[in-house]
Design a protein around this motif. Sequence first.
Motif, PDB file in Angstrom:
ATOM      1  N   ARG A  21      82.315  21.126  53.473  1.00  0.00           N
ATOM      2  CA  ARG A  21      82.201  20.769  52.057  1.00  0.00           C
ATOM      3  C   ARG A  21      82.982  19.479  51.825  1.00  0.00           C
ATOM      4  N   ALA A  22      82.784  18.879  50.659  1.00  0.00           N
ATOM      5  CA  ALA A  22      83.496  17.623  50.383  1.00  0.00           C
ATOM      6  C   ALA A  22      84.146  17.674  49.013  1.00  0.00           C
ATOM      7  N   MET A  23      85.281  17.043  48.908  1.00  0.00           N
ATOM      8  CA  MET A  23      85.966  16.975  47.611  1.00  0.00           C
ATOM      9  C   MET A  23      86.652  15.625  47.443  1.00  0.00           C
ATOM     10  N   ILE A  81      84.899  17.964  42.492  1.00  0.00           N
ATOM     11  CA  ILE A  81      85.663  16.830  41.951  1.00  0.00           C
ATOM     12  C   ILE A  81      86.660  17.279  40.880  1.00  0.00           C
ATOM     13  N   ALA A  82      86.209  18.124  39.954  1.00  0.00           N
ATOM     14  CA  ALA A  82      86.899  18.273  38.672  1.00  0.00           C
ATOM     15  C   ALA A  82      88.067  19.253  38.696  1.00  0.00           C
ATOM     16  N   ALA A  83      89.244  18.783  38.268  1.00  0.00           N
ATOM     17  CA  ALA A  83      90.367  19.662  37.908  1.00  0.00           C
ATOM     18  C   ALA A  83      90.328  19.835  36.381  1.00  0.00           C
ATOM     19  N   THR A  89      80.988  15.599  36.145  1.00  0.00           N
ATOM     20  CA  THR A  89      81.662  15.682  37.451  1.00  0.00           C
ATOM     21  C   THR A  89      81.803  17.130  37.957  1.00  0.00           C
ATOM     22  N   HIS A  90      81.162  18.079  37.279  1.00  0.00           N
ATOM     23  CA  HIS A  90      81.428  19.474  37.654  1.00  0.00           C
ATOM     24  C   HIS A  90      80.914  19.851  39.047  1.00  0.00           C
ATOM     25  N   GLU A  91      79.841  19.227  39.510  1.00  0.00           N
ATOM     26  CA  GLU A  91      79.286  19.482  40.847  1.00  0.00           C
ATOM     27  C   GLU A  91      79.196  20.988  41.138  1.00  0.00           C
TER      28      GLU A  91
END
Length: 358
Positions: free
Chosen positions: A155-157, A191-193, A203-205
């Motif tokens: 996965r990617a972040m 992505i999102a905090a 950006t929620h992905e």
Amino acid sequence: MARSATASIDLTALRHNLQRVREFAPGRKIIAVVKADGYGHGIIEVARSLNTADLLGVACIEEAIQLRKAGIEIGILLLEGFFDSSELAQIERYDLETVIHHPLQLDQICEHSFKQPPSIWIKLDTGMHRLGFEPTQFKAVYQQLQQSGNTRAIRAMTHLACSDETDNPLTPKQHAAFQAATKAFDIDLSIAASAAIIAWPQTHENWVRPGLMLYGVSPFADQIGANHQLQAAMLFQSKIISIKTIQCGESVGYGASWVAQRESKIGVIAVGYGDGYPRHAPSGTPVLIKGNRVKLAGRVSMDMICVDLTDHPEIQFGDTATLWGAELPVEEIARRCNAIPYQLLCGLTQRVAISYKN
Ligand SMILES: Cc1ncc(COP(=O)(O)O)c(C=O)c1O
């Protein structure tokens, strides 16, 4: 009488806030960030309360092992990855997922002999310039991992630098860089905090990573959790252990920085920077007693603070004082101290007794 500085943690509020994350980011998987002792709320109880999240996010293997030893079974992600290859055996033993952000970690993962390889999150540096591979390296990192066979899932972040500023152009720039690097790959992204969960829905992905908002606190400098229908989970309180009258012109505390402008009634509360109350809270910082906002008078000491009770004859020895909580937002106290709420919540020290209510 036991020392009276206490933190009461409202577990129902934590669950409510997790539900708010689901409302902000419907259908997304959730990594509940519980690092730094659950942002000072107690990592084990917080993790138990948030066990309907999809993963828990921690900063290091010690925090992950603490959770596993307490019987927490849901997935755990090491947000900073591992610091030493000796941790790889523990990652497998405790069934953890890990971020990798550095070529050394990549090689160590690829060279390790796993029976059950972990899921790996490739962290990309899209503009924060803290941790992460360059976006241009993504393809090569992905391919090396895949060829090693040493991953359950890839996965990617990435992490956003300015998502708490709702018009900052760095956020769309980081978002675009992340998407460009990962778009050719059919993998889960994150992505999102908290701030981006609330303010940057684009950006929620696939996965969101809330921390602060789970504890009922706003990530935005000019707001409080209640503005987003979040509920403060921590109530930090102590008691008045002395009240005395001083004359006009007399001072209070170290440095004699607060001087009475009239005959004044001064209350002493058993809390100080030795408990995690911010040393830099200036005179005038509010403390809530019997529904009244009274003002800090003089410097914060290690074990005590003083407040001006002159206009509050109803306040007495032994009364409870709220330092922060639902009725006195930690965001407001942080602003007064030129600090951030993260710092205040994480700053409570071990001598503050924590209790939990459901
Ligand atoms: C990588 C990462 N993701 C998510 C979070 C959670 O951030 P927040 O508490 O602002 O929601 C943090 C916190 O520092 C983090 O480092």
